[in-house]
Design a protein around this motif. Structure first.
Motif, PDB file in Angstrom:
ATOM      1  N   THR A   8      61.861 125.063 114.561  1.00 34.03           N
ATOM      2  CA  THR A   8      61.819 125.799 115.808  1.00 34.03           C
ATOM      3  C   THR A   8      62.381 124.233 116.735  1.00 34.03           C
ATOM      4  OG1 THR A   8      60.068 125.430 116.755  1.00 34.03           O
ATOM      5  CG2 THR A   8      59.962 127.768 115.508  1.00 34.03           C
ATOM      6  N   SER A   9      63.547 125.506 117.478  1.00 32.82           N
ATOM      7  CA  SER A   9      63.665 124.911 118.876  1.00 32.82           C
ATOM      8  C   SER A   9      64.239 125.656 119.527  1.00 32.82           C
ATOM      9  CB  SER A   9      65.347 124.007 118.216  1.00 32.82           C
ATOM     10  OG  SER A   9      65.734 122.973 119.352  1.00 32.82           O
ATOM     11  N   GLU A  10      64.005 124.890 120.976  1.00 35.03           N
ATOM     12  CA  GLU A  10      64.936 125.821 122.111  1.00 35.03           C
ATOM     13  C   GLU A  10      66.386 125.901 121.590  1.00 35.03           C
ATOM     14  OE1 GLU A  10      63.462 124.196 125.887  1.00 35.03           O
ATOM     15  OE2 GLU A  10      61.652 124.984 125.273  1.00 35.03           O
ATOM     16  N   HIS A  11      67.260 125.090 121.211  1.00 38.55           N
ATOM     17  CA  HIS A  11      68.557 124.919 121.306  1.00 38.55           C
ATOM     18  C   HIS A  11      68.840 125.816 119.437  1.00 38.55           C
ATOM     19  CE1 HIS A  11      69.741 122.953 125.291  1.00 38.55           C
ATOM     20  NE2 HIS A  11      68.251 122.464 125.027  1.00 38.55           N
ATOM     21  N   PRO A  12      69.257 126.333 119.198  1.00 29.82           N
ATOM     22  CA  PRO A  12      69.393 127.046 117.784  1.00 29.82           C
ATOM     23  C   PRO A  12      69.724 125.583 116.963  1.00 29.82           C
ATOM     24  CG  PRO A  12      70.397 128.328 119.541  1.00 29.82           C
ATOM     25  CD  PRO A  12      69.964 127.436 120.405  1.00 29.82           C
TER      26      PRO A  12
END
Length: 383
Positions: free
Chosen positions: A26-30
């Motif tokens: 996962t990442s806050e930035h796609p």
């Protein structure tokens, strides 16, 4: 040559996309399509970098507990923090820790391993992934859930980096993926893995194909065989900053000293100098396999032969008609001067099985930079 799917091996391109869809990554930035490689995922620098007093391993505590202090003057580890969102310069010889944009939530059957990207190694930037409560670098235990951090130490050049830059990559492994020496010998007999660097390249005869828990390769100190041939490069001690966003921008001679062929086809490596050299052989990695350069035993000499060393499926192989690609080596001797000779055994490559053949293999379709390389500096320098 292709292989049937296996229950053990390195996860390919299409399985990495599934891990992202299932939120195991996962990442806050796609996560961007450009990050997904045939057998690995490029990891991205986050918004901050911490200048550290020294390297460390977080075996006993979470990394965040060492970074989130109100007063860095009271910290035994952190000197100061830097904002990377607008770009920042990492000075050579200093240790930095950067929280990465990606986080992991791995299933219990899946472990991971990280490596510097080829471009990172060729710039003599030393990187290692650090995870919470871990006694080692770059190895991520099965079932790990948590953040990723990157230790960054520029060695020869100061570099300018930004949030979103990728300095390293991660691959995901299920079970024991290593290909045995006997299997390598058999594979080479049917789908050659090594070729002489000649014109045209010829497959190594079986008697010259040497294995011992991996595949041995040699060093090339003759280049094009001309008397004045360039056989390597040595990093200059004083040079300007390299901005990682500038591709094909810098004049090589401002940063590197070309090394010409010696009449005795030898080279004296000086302690703690950094060299770019190339292999005597061309290597191929069929689509059902991946490969990695491994640390050279100290008994063979006190030197490091590579920083980056992961070869994706299809490297030097393409559609099966390519006859291999030379391996570029990032070499740093330690402690004492070390004399090497052309054709000397210099490093070893371990092959791993893929879980299944990737839907994308190494090559121009993925923007691969080094598929047809010879003795090649990083992509930041003018051709």
């Amino acid at each position: 040559m292709t292989r049937a799917a296996s229950s053990k091996g390195i996860l390919p391109y299409q399985h990495i996309t599934q891990l992202i869809a299932r939120r195991s990554i996962t990442s806050e930035h796609p996560i961007e399509d450009r990050q997904i490689q045939p057998a690995s995922l490029d990891l991205r620098l986050g918004k901050k970098a911490y200048r550290l007093i020294s390297s460390f391993l977080p075996e006993l505590s979470a990394i965040s507990s060492r970074l989130n202090v109100l007063d860095f003057y009271q910290s035994d580890l952190v000197m100061y923090e830097m904002d990377l969102t607008q770009g920042a310069i990492l000075e050579k010889g200093h240790v930095y820790l950067v929280p990465l944009l990606e986080q992991l939530d791995l299933p219990a059957t899946l472990r991971a391993r990280a490596n510097p990207k080829s471009t990172t190694g060729r710039l003599d930037v030393f990187t290692r992934v650090v995870t919470d409560l871990n006694a080692g670098f770059d190895e991520i235990r099965a079932g790990y859930r948590g953040p990723l951090y990157l230790e960054v130490v520029p060695r020869s050049f100061a570099i300018k980096v930004r949030t979103g830059d990728s300095l390293n990559q991660i691959r995901f492994v299920r079970g024991d993926a290593t290909v045995s020496d006997s299997a390598l010998q058999k594979l080479h007999g049917t789908d050659p893995l090594l070729f002489h660097n000649a014109s045209p390249p010829k497959a190594l005869p079986q008697k010259e194909f040497r294995t011992d828990r991996g595949l041995f390769l040699r060093i090339d100190l003759t280049g094009s065989a001309r008397e004045d041939a360039v056989i390597g490069y040595r990093a200059k001690k004083n040079s300007h900053v390299i901005d990682l966003a500038k591709i094909g921008h810098y004049a090589a001679l401002d940063f590197w000293e070309p090394l010409k062929r010696h009449r005795q086809d030898s080279l004296l490596l000086e302690p703690e100098e950094f060299y770019i050299l190339a292999s005597k052989e061309r290597i191929r990695v069929p689509p059902g396999y991946a490969a990695e350069m491994v640390a050279y035993e100290a008994a063979c000499g006190e030197l490091r032969t590579h920083y980056a060393g992961f070869f994706d499926p299809g490297f030097g192989y393409g559609d099966g008609k390519m006859r291999g690609t030379q391996v570029v080596l990032e070499v740093r001797p330690h402690d004492v001067p070390f004399l090497i000779h052309d054709g000397q055994t210099f490093f070893k490559v371990v092959y791993d099985r893929m879980l299944t053949v990737p839907t994308q293999v190494y090559g121009t379709a993925l923007g691969s930079s080094y598929q047809r390389q010879a003795l090649t500096l990083s992509k930041h320098f003018k051709a």
